[in-house]
Structure formats: structure tokens, C-alpha cells
Scaffold this active site. Structure first.
Site, PDB file in Angstrom:
ATOM      1  CE  LYS A  25      -3.745   2.153   2.688  1.00  0.00           C
ATOM      2  NZ  LYS A  25      -4.664   2.060   3.772  1.00  0.00           N
ATOM      3  CB  SER A  42      -7.849   3.814   2.876  1.00  0.00           C
ATOM      4  OG  SER A  42      -6.930   3.290   4.009  1.00  0.00           O
ATOM      5  CB  SER A  94      -8.084   1.261   6.009  1.00  0.00           C
ATOM      6  OG  SER A  94      -9.061   2.540   6.125  1.00  0.00           O
TER       7      SER A  94
END
Length: 472
Positions: free
Chosen positions: A88, A163, A187
């Protein structure tokens, strides 16, 4: 290569990380062959899914060649030798930009790996690239940023959750078998729920956050995202452990989290938090039916399932919101004053809210948080694992902001960011429109092994690890 030990079944892009590592160790599979299969898959699908901010293909191929030479000589770096992993893009990878999916940090090249990335490399994993996120892990999905938002591989017209959106979409679609995500209000578990994979928010402090761009110091976690429960345990074993240079790191040794994974649930006590999805935030009927099916299945396998009550989701959400907004404002205040136009609209709106939270509100939320921790600890003194909803709805359309705003808060993930307990989300079934539904399991501090045991029992009974998106 050996003649074959039967470790490789099906397409390489859906081969679990554990099976891939075993096949490489047995010289039945080449790390280079595995990497090329994933790069071919990326080339085929990423234009539809927008998973990558930066695909580091040349470096990944070079690392795979080195891993192949090492494997041929019998020198394995660790249990993930030669296995691709996506990162990420709020997590540092040396030599690559950590952009946080924002104009603010377009040129922010990392000088060193985050601790979690370094530990994955030590275990033999190969970084394949940096993945889409919501801007600064808070603002999304947004269409006014330098890169488009990731999409759901079950239906690219739908939201993949966030996210850690690129992590969830990419794992589900077979672009890589495992990824790192972060979780401040859900997330890791939101994209796991939307994309039908396994996402774990570990116990607060179990995984170092050094080298990860912060959102909320009190609530941030780093967690593994995989297609199978076994891979999730294997990945956690690689990244967990005390980091003396992370002030939030727990002084706890990493464990063998998957050792008891196949022991089943007979005799275990499961606390079903029904009020989360029945009265606090009434779930879609298909979500409720799937949760009941999970509970009945585990009960038939020998678990004692009983109802448990916790503070309401509204209370948990309020505490999470005040702490997150206050701490996020402290991180972003200077940029918001000097460069507000460089943020996307959604991130700017959400981050600015922290400027209006008072010190009294923050202290009151922190005090209430302590009471909530005590309440969850008390429940877990009576049961081994909590079972509850993750998302109250299947993924909505990505191009309908009103639907995203409506459904994004309809979830039961934030309670366990507030309390820091480990929580795992995974698929509970498919909706009538063939979108994943989800369930969440929650455990005692540092008892991730018990979570994996319960999750694996459900996975084994349901075959959820064999369900893949129809894309490609």
C-alpha cells in the site's frame, strides 16, 4: 526442477502464497515463472482495476532471478521465498515514492524500507510495486487525484473498499497473492469485505508502523491481506514482532500464528454481537442471512454460540471519529494551511474537520475509549472469539458518491480500532448480484492464533478460499 510433488494446482496467479513457497522450496516452481505469471495478469487486468500507482516490474524480475538462483542452490531466505507482495502506497519501499495517492507527496522517494517491508524481504518475499489507496488513507475513492481509484474485481463498476483499496482489489484479482494494508477505522477489513479476501487488523502494536505514513497514532495498524487464512497467518508471522524504535510497538514476541489453525472449533465459545447488525445499524437482509449461516455452521461444528452485548456502534464511531480527526489534523495542519488545493476534495473535507475538535472532546473520547476497552475485555473473558458483521451492505457503485457516503459508515470495524483488539474480516458468501458478503471475527489481545483457528474452520466448511472474481 523436480518431476513434481503435486504442489501446484490451477493457474499460477491464484496459487496461495504458502503453496507457492512450498513449490519453490521443492524446486517444482521457479520464482521467475511465478513472477512472470503475475506480471502477465497485471498487464491483462490493471487497466480495468487501477491497482498500481507504481509497478516495479524490472526490479521484481531481477529479484525473482536472484531468488531462483538461491532456490536452485538450496538457499532459501525464509518461508515466503520468491513470493510476490504488493505494498500500500503509504508504506515506505526504498527507492520508490511514497505518495499516499496525493499530489502533496508525488516526489517523496523513500530512503529505506518500512520495518514491515524489511521483514517481508527477510522472509523471502519480492516487492512487486506500490498500490492505490484513498488519499492519505482517508479521502476516497476520489477522481480528482493524479491517479484513478482502484476498482472492485468482482464488478469494476463497484467500490473495492478502502482505504487499502489497491491491496484488496489486487489480491482478489490474482495480481499478487498477498499485500500489506493499514487499518485506522477498518481500512484493511473494508477492502477484504468488499473484495472477498482475508484481511487482518492485528493487535495494536503487534506490527511495527515505523516507515508508514501516519493517520492516527492511537488507531493506526498495519495488517496482512491474502486470499486464504493460512497465507494470512504466514504473512503475520513474517511481519510481527517488537520494534524498539516504534513508540507504539508492543513488547511481545512474534508467534507461530497458524500452528493450531486446523484444530477446529469444537468446544470453543463464540460471542455473537447481533445488535451491531440488527439494531445499531440494520444490515441488508442478505448480510444478515449470511452471518446467521456462519454462526449456524460453526455451531454445527461444535462451537458454543451465544449472544453478547457491547457498547453501541454509534458510541464506538463517535470515539473513533474524534480521536482520528484530532490526530489527523495534527499531521496535516501545515499542508492544509499552505497547500489546501493540492488535496483532493474528499481528503481535504475530512481532514479539515479535525481543526474544529476541542481538547475537551479529545480527552472525553480518550476516557470513554478506556471504558470501551474494558467492556470488550469483559466480553472476551466469557468467550474465546467474537463474531459480528463487518460491512452492512455489499459494495456499492464507485461512481455514486451519495451511495458511498451512505454505506461507508455502515460497518462494525471501528470498534476494534478504538479498543486495539485483533479483528479479521473474510467472505461469508455472495449476494444475489454476485458481490462478496462478509463476516468479522474478533479475539483477545495477541491471540491472533485463535482468530485464525475460527476463520480457518469457516473457510474449510464453506470453501470461500476457492471463490474468485469472474474478471479475466
Amino acid at each position: 526442477m523436480n518431476a513434481g510433488l503435486g504442489l501446484v494446482e490451477g493457474p499460477l496467479h491464484f496459487l496461495p502464497a504458502a503453496a507457492a513457497a512450498q513449490a519453490i522450496a521443492a524446486r517444482e516452481l521457479s520464482p521467475l515463472e511465478l513472477m512472470k505469471a503475475h506480471l502477465d495478469r497485471i498487464d491483462k487486468l490493471d487497466l480495468k482495476l487501477n491497482v498500481f500507482i507504481r509497478l516495479d516490474a524490472e526490479a521484481a524480475l531481477a529479484a525473482a532471478r536472484v531468488a531462483e538462483t538461491e532456490a536452485a542452490a538450496g538457499r532459501l531466505r525464509g518461508p515466503l521465498h520468491g513470493v510476490p507482495v504488493g505494498i500500500k502506497d503509504i508504506i515506505d519501499v526504498a527507492g520508490l515514492a511514497t505518495t499516499c495517492h496525493s499530489r502533496i507527496l508525488v516526489d517523496n522517494v523513500a530512503r529505506s524500507d518500512a520495518v514491515c517491508v524489511s521483514r517481508l524481504r527477510q522472509a523471502g518475499a519480492i516487492v512487486i510495486g506500490k498500490l492505490s489507496t484513498h488519499e492519505f488513507a482517508i479521502g476516497g475513492p476520489s477522481f480528482d487525484l493524479p491517479w484513478p481509484p482502484a476498482r472492485n474485481p468482482w464488478n469494476p463498476g463497484h467500490h473495492p473498499g478502502g482505504s487499502s483499496s489497491g491491496s484488496g482489489s489486487g489480491v482478489a484479482a490474482g495480481l499478487f497473492p498477498m499485500a500489506l494494508g493499514t487499518d485506522t477505522g477498518g481500512s484493511v477489513r473494508n477492502p477484504a469485505s468488499c473484495c472477498g479476501i482475508v484481511g487482518l487488523k492485528p493487535t495494536y502494536g503487534l506490527v511495527s508502523r515505523r516507515g508508514v505514513f501516519p493517520l492516527s497514532f492511537t488507531l493506526d495498524h498495519v495488517g496482512p491481506m491474502t486470499r486464504t487464512v493460512g497465507d494470512n497467518a504466514l504473512m503475520l508471522e513474517a511481519i510481527a514482532g517488537h520494534d524498539p524504535y516504534d513508540p507504539g510497538s508492543a513488547a511481545a514476541a512474534a508467534g507461530r500464528y497458524g500452528a493450531a489453525m486446523d484444530r477446529g472449533v469444537r468446544g470453543l465459545r463464540l460471542g455473537f454481537v447481533r445488535h451491531f447488525h440488527e439494531t445499531d445499524l440494520p444490515a441488508e437482509p442478505e448480510v444478515t442471512a449470511a452471518l446467521e449461516h456462519v454462526a449456524r455452521t460453526l455451531q454445527m461444528m461444535g462451537a458454543d454460540v451465544r449472544d453478547v452485548r457491547l457498547p453501541s456502534l454509534g458510541e464506538f464511531a463517535a470515539v473513533n471519529r474524534i480521536i482520528l480527526q484530532s490526530e489527523a489534523w495534527s499531521v496535516h495542519a501545515r499542508w492544509l494551511r499552505e497547500r489546501p488545493g493540492d488535496y483532493g476534495r474528499l481528503a481535504r473535507r475530512r481532514l479539515l474537520a479535525g481543526a474544529f475538535v476541542s481538547a475537551g472532546d479529545y480527552v472525553a473520547a480518550s476516557r470513554r475509549r478506556g471504558q470501551m476497552i474494558a467492556a470488550v475485555n469483559a466480553a472476551l473473558a466469557e468467550v474465546d472469539v467474537l463474531l459480528c458483521a463487518s460491512s452492512m451492505d455489499p459494495a456499492c457503485r464507485i461512481d455514486r458518491p451519495a451511495d458511498i457516503d451512505r454505506t461507508y459508515t455502515r460497518q462494525a470495524r471501528t470498534p476494534f480500532n478504538v479498543t486495539g483488539h485483533p479483528a479479521l474480516a473474510m467472505m461469508s458468501g455472495l449476494s444475489s448480484t454476485d458481490l462478496p458478503l462478509s463476516v468479522q471475527f474478533v479475539g483477545r489481545y495477541f491471540d491472533e492464533a485463535m482468530l485464525f483457528r475460527v476463520a480457518r474452520a469457516w473457510e474449510k466448511a464453506s470453501g470461500m478460499d476457492r471463490k474468485h472474481p469472474p474478471i479475466g
